[in-house]
Design a protein around this motif. Sequence first.
Motif, PDB file in Angstrom:
ATOM      1  N   ASP A  67      19.658  -4.235   2.688  1.00 34.27           N
ATOM      2  CA  ASP A  67      18.920  -3.046   2.269  1.00 34.27           C
ATOM      3  C   ASP A  67      19.932  -2.050   1.695  1.00 34.27           C
ATOM      4  OD1 ASP A  67      19.734  -0.991   4.367  1.00 34.27           O
ATOM      5  OD2 ASP A  67      18.897  -2.566   5.656  1.00 34.27           O
ATOM      6  N   PRO A  68      19.471  -1.095   0.879  1.00 32.86           N
ATOM      7  CA  PRO A  68      20.401  -0.156   0.234  1.00 32.86           C
ATOM      8  C   PRO A  68      21.294   0.603   1.216  1.00 32.86           C
ATOM      9  CG  PRO A  68      18.248  -0.012  -0.786  1.00 32.86           C
ATOM     10  CD  PRO A  68      18.091  -0.906   0.417  1.00 32.86           C
ATOM     11  N   GLY A  69      20.770   0.975   2.377  1.00 26.46           N
ATOM     12  CA  GLY A  69      21.581   1.699   3.361  1.00 26.46           C
ATOM     13  C   GLY A  69      22.753   0.884   3.876  1.00 26.46           C
ATOM     14  N   THR A  70      22.527  -0.412   4.072  1.00 23.44           N
ATOM     15  CA  THR A  70      23.596  -1.295   4.544  1.00 23.44           C
ATOM     16  C   THR A  70      24.685  -1.437   3.481  1.00 23.44           C
ATOM     17  OG1 THR A  70      22.051  -2.515   5.933  1.00 23.44           O
ATOM     18  CG2 THR A  70      24.117  -3.622   5.378  1.00 23.44           C
ATOM     19  N   VAL A  71      24.279  -1.589   2.233  1.00 23.48           N
ATOM     20  CA  VAL A  71      25.249  -1.724   1.136  1.00 23.48           C
ATOM     21  C   VAL A  71      26.058  -0.436   1.001  1.00 23.48           C
ATOM     22  CG1 VAL A  71      25.528  -2.109  -1.343  1.00 23.48           C
ATOM     23  CG2 VAL A  71      23.824  -3.416  -0.062  1.00 23.48           C
TER      24      VAL A  71
END
Length: 109
Positions: A67-71
């Motif tokens: 997900d974008p937050g993890t990246v």
Amino acid sequence: LQNTGGATLTLPGVESETESGTATSARLQPVAAAKFDLDLTVTEHFAESGESQGLSGTVIAAADLFDPGTVAALAERFVRVLETVAADADLHLSEIGIVSEKERREVVT
């Protein structure tokens, strides 16, 4: 690390911002398809005189796996490691703090 210099590459839909040479602010932009699960590219930039002008990087991740937050968190950690090593190249790997103080408090408490 890409340090073969000279060429400028502009990719549609890929954009980032930095403040004072650090990745303190970045926008996540979708790309058509990731070739790999996670792809990190770092490029060194040079002035006309040949003097190093710093590094820039991109992270491309498969949307079905990350997900974008993890990246964003992975990119922030990588920048933190680079800044730490650049400030003191004699550090041992075990001395480099990868997680932020906020992340450390969340894990410890």
